[in-house]
Design a protein around this motif. Structure first.
Motif, mmCIF file in Angstrom:
data_model
loop_
_atom_site.group_PDB
_atom_site.id
_atom_site.type_symbol
_atom_site.label_atom_id
_atom_site.label_comp_id
_atom_site.label_asym_id
_atom_site.label_seq_id
_atom_site.Cartn_x
_atom_site.Cartn_y
_atom_site.Cartn_z
ATOM 1 N N TRP A 1 7.515 -5.894 -2.286
ATOM 2 C CA TRP A 1 7.113 -7.269 -1.974
ATOM 3 C C TRP A 1 7.646 -8.269 -3.000
ATOM 4 O O TRP A 1 7.352 -9.462 -2.925
ATOM 5 N N THR A 2 8.448 -7.810 -3.933
ATOM 6 C CA THR A 2 8.984 -8.714 -4.942
ATOM 7 C C THR A 2 9.755 -9.837 -4.262
ATOM 8 O O THR A 2 10.585 -9.605 -3.383
ATOM 9 N N GLY A 3 9.456 -11.065 -4.660
ATOM 10 C CA GLY A 3 10.140 -12.225 -4.099
ATOM 11 C C GLY A 3 9.563 -12.712 -2.797
ATOM 12 O O GLY A 3 10.093 -13.665 -2.217
ATOM 13 N N LEU A 4 8.492 -12.064 -2.311
ATOM 14 C CA LEU A 4 7.913 -12.454 -1.018
ATOM 15 C C LEU A 4 6.573 -13.180 -1.178
ATOM 16 O O LEU A 4 5.737 -13.179 -0.275
ATOM 17 N N SER A 5 6.303 -13.824 -2.301
ATOM 18 C CA SER A 5 5.057 -14.547 -2.519
ATOM 19 C C SER A 5 4.864 -15.608 -1.440
ATOM 20 O O SER A 5 5.784 -16.388 -1.145
ATOM 21 N N TRP B 1 9.657 -2.956 4.607
ATOM 22 C CA TRP B 1 8.832 -4.170 4.524
ATOM 23 C C TRP B 1 9.736 -5.388 4.683
ATOM 24 O O TRP B 1 10.725 -5.555 3.992
ATOM 25 N N ASN B 2 9.400 -6.225 5.662
ATOM 26 C CA ASN B 2 10.132 -7.457 5.894
ATOM 27 C C ASN B 2 9.209 -8.651 5.670
ATOM 28 O O ASN B 2 8.018 -8.605 5.998
ATOM 29 N N GLY B 3 9.719 -9.720 5.134
ATOM 30 C CA GLY B 3 8.923 -10.911 4.882
ATOM 31 C C GLY B 3 9.347 -12.072 5.750
ATOM 32 O O GLY B 3 10.556 -12.300 5.917
ATOM 33 N N LEU B 4 8.379 -12.766 6.298
ATOM 34 C CA LEU B 4 8.652 -13.943 7.110
ATOM 35 C C LEU B 4 7.954 -15.130 6.457
ATOM 36 O O LEU B 4 6.724 -15.133 6.278
ATOM 37 N N PRO B 5 8.679 -16.162 6.058
ATOM 38 C CA PRO B 5 8.051 -17.311 5.397
ATOM 39 C C PRO B 5 7.247 -18.135 6.407
ATOM 40 O O PRO B 5 7.737 -18.422 7.505
ATOM 41 N N PRO C 1 0.830 -1.202 0.000
ATOM 42 C CA PRO C 1 0.000 0.000 0.000
ATOM 43 C C PRO C 1 0.862 1.249 0.000
ATOM 44 O O PRO C 1 2.034 1.230 0.425
ATOM 45 N N SER C 2 0.333 2.353 -0.451
ATOM 46 C CA SER C 2 1.139 3.582 -0.588
ATOM 47 C C SER C 2 1.456 4.234 0.745
ATOM 48 O O SER C 2 2.505 4.881 0.885
ATOM 49 N N SER C 3 0.647 4.084 1.729
ATOM 50 C CA SER C 3 0.887 4.764 3.009
ATOM 51 C C SER C 3 0.707 3.787 4.151
ATOM 52 O O SER C 3 -0.297 3.811 4.896
ATOM 53 N N PRO C 4 1.626 2.872 4.330
ATOM 54 C CA PRO C 4 1.497 1.895 5.396
ATOM 55 C C PRO C 4 1.725 2.520 6.769
ATOM 56 O O PRO C 4 2.335 3.572 6.879
ATOM 57 N N THR C 5 1.226 1.843 7.783
ATOM 58 C CA THR C 5 1.407 2.257 9.169
ATOM 59 C C THR C 5 2.344 1.271 9.847
ATOM 60 O O THR C 5 2.326 0.063 9.554
ATOM 61 N N GLU C 6 3.149 1.787 10.748
ATOM 62 C CA GLU C 6 4.097 0.950 11.476
ATOM 63 C C GLU C 6 3.359 -0.247 12.080
ATOM 64 O O GLU C 6 2.344 -0.093 12.749
ATOM 65 N N ARG D 1 0.499 -5.628 8.825
ATOM 66 C CA ARG D 1 0.851 -6.962 8.348
ATOM 67 C C ARG D 1 -0.090 -7.381 7.219
ATOM 68 O O ARG D 1 -1.284 -7.085 7.253
ATOM 69 N N TYR D 2 0.469 -8.074 6.255
ATOM 70 C CA TYR D 2 -0.301 -8.579 5.109
ATOM 71 C C TYR D 2 0.155 -9.997 4.783
ATOM 72 O O TYR D 2 1.316 -10.373 5.072
ATOM 73 N N LEU D 3 -0.755 -10.744 4.171
ATOM 74 C CA LEU D 3 -0.377 -12.004 3.541
ATOM 75 C C LEU D 3 -0.183 -11.740 2.062
ATOM 76 O O LEU D 3 -1.055 -11.168 1.405
ATOM 77 N N VAL D 4 0.931 -12.149 1.549
ATOM 78 C CA VAL D 4 1.194 -11.966 0.118
ATOM 79 C C VAL D 4 0.797 -13.264 -0.585
ATOM 80 O O VAL D 4 1.572 -14.217 -0.666
ATOM 81 N N ALA D 5 -0.447 -13.286 -1.072
ATOM 82 C CA ALA D 5 -0.942 -14.486 -1.727
ATOM 83 C C ALA D 5 -0.632 -14.500 -3.212
ATOM 84 O O ALA D 5 -0.714 -15.541 -3.863
ATOM 85 N N SER D 6 -0.291 -13.322 -3.759
ATOM 86 C CA SER D 6 -0.001 -13.232 -5.193
ATOM 87 C C SER D 6 1.236 -14.054 -5.539
ATOM 88 O O SER D 6 2.198 -14.102 -4.774
#
Length: 521
Positions: free
Chosen positions: A68-72, A83-87, A48-53, A56-61
């Motif tokens: 989010w590139t590489g965080l599917s 943005w940090n991704g946790l598998p 999103p353009s204006s995230p808040t500290e 959290r999101y699920l990257v289902a794409s």
């Protein structure tokens, strides 16, 4: 920082590590992200353009873009402007706020938890779109519902049977239909094992529409629809205490009959019917009444359609039979038939009735073999009236000064056998009004010269007043007299002709003498 925990992959502080706080804070940030996991969305393909500290999101794409590139498939969180991704690992659960639903990671993708549930056992409450409570442990608020059978390709039979069960016969098992949570209709096994339907306009006062008996399937309407009402005694039974019609049929189709009631009958079986035969009743209306001694009578009045002949493709004659019960009896009999040849047939009865009389009644008296009509006072014949014409077999001499019966001993006409030649008299077969006539011709007897000839009717052996005739100036073979009378007779009354000469004996000429009579309708 090369060491990680086995499940959440949290960084471990190494022995003698400098900047231990960094590793510790990373572990806390991961815990803050993964513990009580609640994400905002799973359907975005880029941040999103204006995230808040802390977002959290699920990257289902399968191919997210931007940061989010590489965080599917990852859980991403926004921390310190990055943005940090946790598998995830198989079995992890996440709450999606925008859907108000839980998702489970199956090792490859996030799947709605509702799709993974295959069995729910011993639930105390279940609410769909609403909340269940102790009174309604199962509650649903929805606009549509679908139940469909599992086909054979899915391991089923293609059938669907929805079973409901109650504990005992006296309990209720029903479908209650409401308007604004106020009952309006109920269908089911209501306090017995018969299928009932009842309706209400206010949820308090109920009217029973119909009820099907459990033992035979007979259906009752009206008061027979109530569990406490009359037991249906036929496949369709209607009962009620109102003076209004129990059954009303209407039609508003121009050019068509107002109402058609069709019955069909055949011999044989439904699978192999055969033609009906002469005498078969193919429809009937039957009437019974409750009597003072208690209980219903037999069928005391009926209206039947009957086959007049064996039915074929070209011959299908019928007649209509009306049957009633004589007053004071319990034996039903046919009274009127409309025959297939177009004739109206009044069924003969023995004698005439003495009860239920009214002017204008017509019947066929089998005893008298005649149609009769009641005029308000008595029954009178309409057909086969008593009538006769009698004659003398030979001339007869009658003395002077004494009344002698004229020997009419030959009956030329004798309907009903009312004239008795052996006794020379008429005997009334039944009460009624009769007209009589007699004609006597004079015959000279030797040299005797009577001056007058008289004749009169005798009723029951006595002279009937006001019924006498005479003739004077007698001429042999020429002089005659005529005598008539109209008499009201009772059954068994007798009428005879008597004659008398004045001055001398005389003879009656048989060839020109007659005695006749008939009943007046």
């Amino acid at each position: 920082m090369s060491q990680m925990t086995a499940n959440l992959a949290l960084p471990l502080i190494a022995a003698g590590q400098a900047g231990k706080h960094v590793t510790h804070n990373e572990a806390l940030a991961a815990l803050d992200t993964l513990v009580q996991l609640a994400c905002l969305d799973k359907d975005l393909t880029s941040p999103p353009s204006s995230p808040t500290e802390g977002d959290r999101y699920l990257v289902a794409s399968a191919a997210p873009t931007g940061a989010w590139t590489g965080l599917s498939g990852h859980i991403v969180h926004f921390h310190d402007g990055v943005w940090n991704g946790l598998p995830p690992r198989a079995g992890w659960l996440a709450y999606l706020a925008d859907e108000d639903a839980f998702y489970r990671f199956d090792g490859a993708a996030w799947i709605a938890l509702s799709r993974t549930i295959s069995a729910l056992q011993s639930l105390a409450l279940l609410g769909l779109g609403t909340e269940a409570d102790a009174e309604n442990p199962f509650a649903a608020k929805l606009n549509k519902a679908l139940w469909t059978a599992r086909g054979t390709a899915e391991g089923g039979t293609g059938d669907l049977r929805f079973a409901l069960n109650k504990a005992a016969t006296a309990n209720v098992l029903s479908l209650l239909l409401q308007t604004g949570f106020s009952a309006r209709a109920e269908i089911g096994l209501i306090a017995d094992d018969g299928l009932s339907v009842k309706v209400s306009a206010d949820g308090t006062n109920w009217a029973h529409a119909w009820r099907a008996q459990a033992n035979n399937g007979f259906v009752g309407f009206g008061s027979a629809a109530s569990p406490g009402g009359p037991v249906p005694g036929a496949p369709i039974s209607v009962s009620g205490s109102s003076s209004a019609a129990l059954i009303q049929l209407e039609s508003y189709s121009l050019g068509a009959p107002v109402v058609n009631i069709t019955t069909r009958i055949a011999r044989g079986t439904p699978a192999a019917p055969t033609g009906i035969l002469a005498g078969d009743r193919f429809f009937g209306f039957f009437g019974r009444g409750y009597h003072a001694a208690g209980g219903f009578s037999g069928y005391m009045v009926t209206f039947n359609g009957v086959a007049e002949e064996d039915f074929t493709a070209t011959a299908q004659g019928t007649f209509v039979d009306f049957q009633t019960t004589e007053i004071g009896t319990r034996s039903r009999r046919s009274v009127v038939k409309f025959r297939g040849n177009g004739a109206l047939e009044l069924i003969p009865r023995t004698g005439t009735p003495s009860a239920g009389l009214a002017p204008g009644q017509i019947l066929f008296d089998g005893t008298a073999t005649a149609f009769k009509v009641y005029d308000g006072t008595r029954w009178s014949r309409l057909t086969d009236l008593p009538r006769f014409a009698a004659a003398m077999a030979a001339d007869m001499t009658i003395p002077a000064g004494a009344w002698a019966k004229v020997a009419f001993n030959t009956a030329e006409v004798n309907d009903q056998g009312a004239f008795v030649p052996a006794t020379n008299r008429f005997v009334a077969p039944e009460a009624g009004t009769y007209t009589f006539g007699a004609g006597l011709a004079f015959r000279k007897s030797g040299n005797a010269a009577p001056t007058a000839l008289q004749a009169r009717f005798y009723r029951n052996g006595a002279a009937s007043p006001r019924h006498r005739a005479g003739v004077t100036g007698l001429v042999d073979g020429v002089s005659t007299l005529a005598l008539t009378a109209t008499l009201a007779l009772a059954a068994g009354d007798t009428v005879e002709v008597f004659a008398q000469f004045t001055g001398a004996e005389g003879g009656i000429l048989a060839a020109d003498t007659t005695f006749w009579g008939l009943s007046v309708p």
